[in-house]
Design a protein around this motif. Sequence first.
Motif, mmCIF file in Angstrom:
data_model
loop_
_atom_site.group_PDB
_atom_site.id
_atom_site.type_symbol
_atom_site.label_atom_id
_atom_site.label_comp_id
_atom_site.label_asym_id
_atom_site.label_seq_id
_atom_site.Cartn_x
_atom_site.Cartn_y
_atom_site.Cartn_z
ATOM 1 N N GLY A 1 -4.347 -0.553 4.928
ATOM 2 C CA GLY A 1 -5.645 -0.182 5.472
ATOM 3 C C GLY A 1 -5.677 1.077 6.310
ATOM 4 O O GLY A 1 -6.685 1.348 6.974
ATOM 5 N N VAL A 2 -4.611 1.882 6.284
ATOM 6 C CA VAL A 2 -4.616 3.129 7.057
ATOM 7 C C VAL A 2 -5.552 4.147 6.398
ATOM 8 O O VAL A 2 -5.810 4.095 5.191
ATOM 9 C CB VAL A 2 -3.202 3.736 7.183
ATOM 10 N N ASP A 3 -6.061 5.072 7.204
ATOM 11 C CA ASP A 3 -6.951 6.109 6.683
ATOM 12 C C ASP A 3 -6.187 7.203 5.956
ATOM 13 O O ASP A 3 -6.682 7.762 4.971
ATOM 14 C CB ASP A 3 -7.760 6.730 7.831
ATOM 15 N N PHE A 4 -4.994 7.519 6.457
ATOM 16 C CA PHE A 4 -4.202 8.611 5.895
ATOM 17 C C PHE A 4 -2.734 8.212 5.811
ATOM 18 O O PHE A 4 -2.251 7.403 6.603
ATOM 19 C CB PHE A 4 -4.308 9.873 6.753
ATOM 20 N N ILE A 5 -2.041 8.818 4.855
ATOM 21 C CA ILE A 5 -0.583 8.760 4.790
ATOM 22 C C ILE A 5 -0.092 10.194 4.672
ATOM 23 O O ILE A 5 -0.537 10.947 3.796
ATOM 24 C CB ILE A 5 -0.087 7.946 3.583
ATOM 25 N N SER A 6 0.803 10.598 5.561
ATOM 26 C CA SER A 6 1.374 11.951 5.484
ATOM 27 C C SER A 6 2.784 11.876 4.909
ATOM 28 O O SER A 6 3.567 10.987 5.271
ATOM 29 C CB SER A 6 1.387 12.625 6.858
ATOM 30 N N GLU B 1 8.077 4.740 -3.923
ATOM 31 C CA GLU B 1 8.228 3.292 -4.063
ATOM 32 C C GLU B 1 7.476 2.518 -2.976
ATOM 33 O O GLU B 1 7.081 1.369 -3.197
ATOM 34 C CB GLU B 1 9.711 2.910 -4.012
ATOM 35 N N THR B 2 7.278 3.112 -1.810
ATOM 36 C CA THR B 2 6.669 2.378 -0.692
ATOM 37 C C THR B 2 5.218 2.747 -0.412
ATOM 38 O O THR B 2 4.526 2.032 0.308
ATOM 39 C CB THR B 2 7.471 2.613 0.600
ATOM 40 N N ILE B 3 4.729 3.846 -0.977
ATOM 41 C CA ILE B 3 3.424 4.370 -0.572
ATOM 42 C C ILE B 3 2.272 3.423 -0.911
ATOM 43 O O ILE B 3 1.308 3.313 -0.149
ATOM 44 C CB ILE B 3 3.194 5.780 -1.164
ATOM 45 N N LYS B 4 2.366 2.709 -2.030
ATOM 46 C CA LYS B 4 1.289 1.799 -2.419
ATOM 47 C C LYS B 4 1.125 0.675 -1.390
ATOM 48 O O LYS B 4 0.008 0.387 -0.943
ATOM 49 C CB LYS B 4 1.578 1.209 -3.803
ATOM 50 N N ILE C 1 -1.133 6.976 -7.198
ATOM 51 C CA ILE C 1 -0.614 5.636 -6.874
ATOM 52 C C ILE C 1 -1.510 4.933 -5.865
ATOM 53 O O ILE C 1 -1.662 3.707 -5.898
ATOM 54 C CB ILE C 1 0.834 5.745 -6.346
ATOM 55 N N ILE C 2 -2.140 5.698 -4.957
ATOM 56 C CA ILE C 2 -2.956 5.077 -3.903
ATOM 57 C C ILE C 2 -4.451 5.277 -4.128
ATOM 58 O O ILE C 2 -5.259 5.035 -3.236
ATOM 59 C CB ILE C 2 -2.559 5.614 -2.511
ATOM 60 N N SER C 3 -4.829 5.696 -5.339
ATOM 61 C CA SER C 3 -6.233 6.029 -5.592
ATOM 62 C C SER C 3 -7.156 4.812 -5.545
ATOM 63 O O SER C 3 -8.373 4.962 -5.420
ATOM 64 C CB SER C 3 -6.366 6.731 -6.951
ATOM 65 N N HIS C 4 -6.596 3.610 -5.645
ATOM 66 C CA HIS C 4 -7.412 2.395 -5.592
ATOM 67 C C HIS C 4 -7.740 1.977 -4.161
ATOM 68 O O HIS C 4 -8.473 1.015 -3.949
ATOM 69 C CB HIS C 4 -6.681 1.250 -6.301
#
Length: 285
Positions: free
Chosen positions: A262-267, A253-256, A124-127
């Motif tokens: 613009g964050v570097d990481f999402i845990s 639903e919210t991760i994208k 989902i966040i690969s872009h």
Amino acid sequence: MKNLYLTQDNLRKFIESALLEDVGTGDHSTLAALPNGTKGSAKLLIKEDGIIAGLELAKHIFQYYDPELEVEMLLKDGDLVKKGDIGLIVNGLAASILTTERLVLNCMQRMSAIATKTHRLASIISHTKTKLLDTRKTTPNFRMLEKWAVSIGGGENHRFALYDMIMLKDNHVDFAGGISEAIKATQSYLKRKHLDLKIEVETRNLEEVRLVIETGGVDFVMLDNMDCDTIREAVALIDGKFLTEASGGITEETIKDIAECGVDFISVGALTHHVKSMDISLKAM
């Protein structure tokens, strides 16, 4: 850190402990029912679509228990699988196959579920530039395999445990008397103990972000339970001085939207603590 925990010694210790728990004084069902020396084969049957994980571990388990078991790998960890696929075939003493069956399945079912969920969220966040991280919200004594599954699924491992990174969470900050106090005490401790550890600080609002910037001397800033507008403002304030990590209640639903801030990481703790095991079985041939 990537898979530094995956050593032959750690795998051996896990398998020994797990077999001791499950087999104990003996697999009496198998010993009672099967004539001594009975040979057989079994196939690992995938009964659900997803990402397979734990095949390499399964081979370790089979051959640790009985080095004469022959394991034919038909798939590899990280492969996209569908219902009906065969992951591997194991040949040898039927008793050895039966005794190790449940440990193999317990590990693979959970690891595959974690890898599948990780792959879905990472896709989902690969872009974006944002990388997906796991957490310490793991099953006791199973963390090594759960983090291994995250990496198989395309995520990255955060700190493995308390000893390999400094993470100053909200309670550390509150007990220490504030952000600046916690950071300065940590820097003094690391210097005194001659430790070279990365420092991450959790922030709950923009004022705490500003305090981290003013104090300095850290590597990561965690943006905890912030909405997208606040995250974007925090990222702008930090302006590349530290790496940023968004955390707290992040869902499919919210991760994208969060990644696009613009964050570097999402845990995401749910990678390991909120999954439903994949349906996999071992069937005699």
